[in-house]
Design an enzyme around this catalytic site. Structure first.
Site, PDB file in Angstrom:
ATOM      1  N   VAL A   1      26.133   1.650  42.049  1.00 22.65           N
ATOM      2  CA  VAL A   1      24.990   1.056  42.639  1.00 22.65           C
ATOM      3  C   VAL A   1      23.652   1.421  42.161  1.00 22.65           C
ATOM      4  CG1 VAL A   1      24.711   2.907  44.270  1.00 22.65           C
ATOM      5  CG2 VAL A   1      24.276   0.625  45.302  1.00 22.65           C
ATOM      6  N   SER A   2      23.775   2.434  41.347  1.00 21.34           N
ATOM      7  CA  SER A   2      22.689   2.898  40.604  1.00 21.34           C
ATOM      8  C   SER A   2      22.385   2.384  39.489  1.00 21.34           C
ATOM      9  CB  SER A   2      22.895   4.403  40.255  1.00 21.34           C
ATOM     10  OG  SER A   2      21.851   4.687  39.168  1.00 21.34           O
TER      11      SER A   2
END
Length: 227
Positions: free
Chosen positions: A12-13
């Protein structure tokens, strides 16, 4: 062993994606210097809560600046098709737990699968918090039976606990976001590094040969020097 880089990453980063691209770009060179590379899946949400950190877009000034920073990073890291997913931020527990199992059962496919997750989320806009979307991504590299096993194991108590343990380990080592690195040099010394733009510091800490950023002279200056 001349050193070791332990990279704590979450799909998600966005900057974890940039960091992994840079690590993969230099994987063979690192191996030539006997530097081991270990990719550890973590849950960024847990790191943020555990460290008291907040996502950058929750601060208006950071959110405004982030548009410029992301555009520059896309150009530098070569990800021209990147776009913010419609459902961002997603809950990344399922894909991260899947990666925990993959690291154990299919270690050679850990990095390729993580890159698949990054592209699926950040280029194709898939909501990989959902099992069917994760299955769609996994089907590119795994048989139907393997996909079923990965999804089943990702929801097992063992994988849930393993991801939790990885996240706590990162927090114990000072993590407040992703990508987070713990780097050990040939003397056995360890230091933390954060972000996708600290690799020159990492190379220096490992005492590896590297070239600094260099500004090249312009043609006008070259012409004047000949006068």
């Amino acid at each position: 062993m001349a050193g070791k880089i332990t990279a704590y990453l979450d799909c998600v980063s966005l900057y974890s994606w940039f960091a992994l691209l840079q690590l993969e770009k230099n994987r063979e060179k690192l191996a030539s210097h006997n530097v081991e590379l270990d990719i550890v899946p973590v849950f960024l949400g847990g790191i943020n809560v555990g460290s008291g950190n907040k996502p950058p877009w929750t601060l208006p000034a950071k959110g405004k600046y982030g548009k410029y920073d992301v555009k520059r990073a896309m150009k530098y890291f070569g990800t021209p098709n990147m776009k913010t997913p419609k459902n961002f931020p997603i809950l990344s527990l399922l894909p991260q737990r899947a990666l925990v199992f993959i690291k154990t059962k299919h270690p050679n496919l850990l990095v390729p699968t993580l890159l698949d997750f990054f592209r699926a989320l950040w280029e194709d806009g898939l909501d990989i918090s959902k099992p069917d979307q994760v299955a769609q991504v996994l089907s590119k590299r795994y048989s139907e039976a393997d996909v079923c096993e990965i999804l089943e194991k990702a929801n097992s108590p063992e994988c849930k606990q393993a991801l939790n343990d990885n996240t706590k380990e990162a927090l114990a080592k000072g993590a407040f976001g992703c990508p987070w690195f713990i780097v050990k040099n040939s003397k056995g010394e360890e230091e933390p590094f954060f972000g996708s733009d600290r690799f020159h510091y990492i190379w220096d800490f490992l005492q590896l040969p590297w070239k600094d950023f260099e500004l090249l002279p312009g043609q006008a200056r070259l012409w004047q020097s000949k006068l």
